[in-house]
Design a protein around this motif. Structure first.
Motif, PDB file in Angstrom:
ATOM      1  N   UNK A 136      -4.803   4.015  16.461  1.00  0.00           N
ATOM      2  CA  UNK A 136      -4.204   4.950  15.557  1.00  0.00           C
ATOM      3  C   UNK A 136      -4.276   5.422  14.935  1.00  0.00           C
ATOM      4  N   UNK A 137      -5.637   5.946  15.105  1.00  0.00           N
ATOM      5  CA  UNK A 137      -6.043   7.246  13.877  1.00  0.00           C
ATOM      6  C   UNK A 137      -7.336   7.477  13.218  1.00  0.00           C
ATOM      7  N   UNK A 138      -8.200   6.274  13.841  1.00  0.00           N
ATOM      8  CA  UNK A 138      -8.872   6.010  13.137  1.00  0.00           C
ATOM      9  C   UNK A 138      -9.715   7.090  13.048  1.00  0.00           C
ATOM     10  N   UNK A 139     -11.159   8.118  13.189  1.00  0.00           N
ATOM     11  CA  UNK A 139     -11.737   8.703  13.639  1.00  0.00           C
ATOM     12  C   UNK A 139     -12.979   8.659  13.327  1.00  0.00           C
ATOM     13  N   UNK A 191       2.058  12.507   2.266  1.00  0.00           N
ATOM     14  CA  UNK A 191       1.196  12.904   2.240  1.00  0.00           C
ATOM     15  C   UNK A 191       1.047  14.370   2.919  1.00  0.00           C
ATOM     16  N   UNK A 192       0.458  15.396   2.802  1.00  0.00           N
ATOM     17  CA  UNK A 192       0.311  16.481   3.362  1.00  0.00           C
ATOM     18  C   UNK A 192      -0.728  16.368   4.268  1.00  0.00           C
ATOM     19  N   UNK A 193      -1.310  16.150   5.075  1.00  0.00           N
ATOM     20  CA  UNK A 193      -2.981  15.733   5.061  1.00  0.00           C
ATOM     21  C   UNK A 193      -3.090  16.593   6.125  1.00  0.00           C
ATOM     22  N   UNK A 194      -4.569  16.844   6.366  1.00  0.00           N
ATOM     23  CA  UNK A 194      -5.243  18.340   7.425  1.00  0.00           C
ATOM     24  C   UNK A 194      -5.076  17.995   8.461  1.00  0.00           C
ATOM     25  N   UNK A 207       0.332   5.718   9.707  1.00  0.00           N
ATOM     26  CA  UNK A 207       1.916   6.215   9.781  1.00  0.00           C
ATOM     27  C   UNK A 207       2.635   6.975   8.415  1.00  0.00           C
ATOM     28  N   UNK A 208       2.880   5.763   7.953  1.00  0.00           N
ATOM     29  CA  UNK A 208       2.867   6.028   6.377  1.00  0.00           C
ATOM     30  C   UNK A 208       2.328   6.909   4.953  1.00  0.00           C
ATOM     31  N   UNK A 245       1.056  -0.952  -0.173  1.00  0.00           N
ATOM     32  CA  UNK A 245      -0.080   0.034  -0.051  1.00  0.00           C
ATOM     33  C   UNK A 245       0.667   1.255   0.113  1.00  0.00           C
ATOM     34  N   UNK A 246       2.056   0.958   0.944  1.00  0.00           N
ATOM     35  CA  UNK A 246       2.504   2.277   0.874  1.00  0.00           C
ATOM     36  C   UNK A 246       3.493   2.692  -0.531  1.00  0.00           C
TER      37      UNK A 246
END
Length: 382
Positions: free
Chosen positions: A117-120, A89-92, A83-84, A44-45
């Motif tokens: 992990x960052x899922x919102x 990429x620039x993330x909002x 994280x990858x 994926x990365x």
């Protein structure tokens, strides 16, 4: 006419499920006992490394991890993936990160791990709260597991929660459909995806069709459930999408508003706009997970790419936008397609004259009648 760069999302496809549902036409494959998590995240990365130069400094506004059943992956794998993404990429700052989950793949602690992990935003594939209906659909969970999953998600801090529900199921009555929708409402999700079961080609249900309710009964279900959702404070902003307090799915809205998105993972699709050349293109990845993994890190993961022709642009734009209650504005049509709105003058006039579309200043949207006959509206507009 110059093109502007629309908002950018990222779709991540994880293709494995515990087993293939008989109605599913998505690129999904029954999983082995052990999934190649690490190798797949690497792939994926690597996809993202290949795509990043095509978008320059454009910021990423949404991520949607779909499948398949992404909740089969561990929270650690999802954390490494996110994280990858943020490293490449620039993330909002307020980036929406959605993960699809199946109630039958969730053990205690996974929801908390996904949130950390960052899922919102979580989307749980319930489909029904009726055990007999779930069995006919080939689902691996029961009603109790679905209800428990929704409670766990809320307890872990997922304020943005979507539940997927279907109607028009084999043997379903109006009472069954209303029981499903009322159970979902009681769980207090912020969003509901509510859509009719259809028999899609290349599925077991298409090959061996189950006995479905008659069209008149399905219409009654849809209308009764619609009224129940409205009474509970949900607003229908798209053909199959309902939200409380305006909690729309930003990622899907970007699709419907003809935005751009990268697609990584087996069978994933992407769409990109190049304002400099005026070119809008769609591309797709190799579908089979084994072949996809073998090509990881190479341009060979791209199964194909094609430019959207000028003749196709109006249909591409309209077939998505008119699914939305809000419709579209004429200036946005020009900005996203590079075409003059004059090409729509005659068909718009005809649809408005027949009561299928309405115009409010620069905004065009479907009437209730037009929404119920959207395919006919699109044919007339083309």
């Amino acid at each position: 006419m110059p093109l502007s760069a629309p908002p950018l999302g990222l779709y991540v496809h994880i293709p494995w499920c515990v087993r293939k549902c008989p109605y599913c036409d998505f690129n999904s494959h029954a999983s082995a006992e052990s999934l190649p998590e690490a190798a797949y995240v690497d792939a994926l990365l690597a996809d993202l490394d290949l795509d990043a130069p095509r978008i320059g400094s454009r910021g990423l506004e949404t991520v949607f991890i779909g499948g398949g059943t992404p909740s089969l992956f561990s929270p650690a794998a999802i954390a490494r993936l996110l994280t990858g993404i943020s490293e490449r990429l620039a993330c909002a700052p307020d980036m929406e990160v959605t993960l699809e989950a199946n109630p039958g793949t969730l053990e205690t602690g996974k929801f908390e791990g996904f949130r950390l992990a960052g899922v919102n935003r979580l989307s749980i594939g319930v489909q029904s709260f009726d055990n007999a209906g779930l069995e006919q659909l080939g689902r691996i969970h029961g009603a109790d597991a679905a209800i428990a999953a929704a409670h766990q998600a809320k307890a872990c801090g997922f304020e943005r929660l979507n539940l997927d529900l279907m109607f028009g199921l084999p043997g379903q009555s109006l009472g069954n459909a209303l029981a499903d929708i009322n159970t979902a409402i009681a769980l207090q999700p912020s969003h509901l995806s509510f859509y009719q079961l259809t028999l899609e080609p290349n599925t077991l249900f298409h090959e061996h069709p189950p006995s479905l309710p008659e069209d008149e009964r399905i219409w009654e279900m849809q209308q009764a459930c619609r009224q129940a959702l409205i009474s509970a404070g949900f607003g229908q902003y798209e053909v199959s999408a309902w939200a409380r307090n305006g909690d729309h799915c930003r990622h899907n809205l970007n699709y419907w508003q003809f935005g751009d998105y990268l697609g990584i993972g087996a069978g994933a699709h992407g769409k990109l706009t190049d304002p400099a050349t005026g070119r809008i293109s769609r591309y797709w990845r190799i579908k089979h997970p084994r072949t996809y993994l073998a090509a990881a890190g190479a341009t060979g993961t791209v199964g194909g790419e094609s430019a959207v022709s000028e003749a196709e642009l109006p249909f591409e734009f309209l077939m998505n936008h008119l699914r939305l209650r809000a419709g579209f504005t004429l200036p946005l049509f020009e900005a996203r397609t590079g075409l003059s709105v004059e090409c729509l003058d005659e068909p718009l006039r005809q649809c408005i004259g027949e009561g299928l579309l309405e115009q409010d200043g620069n905004r065009i949207y479907c009437t209730d009648r037009g929404w119920n006959f959207l395919d006919n509206v699109l044919e007339m507009l083309m």
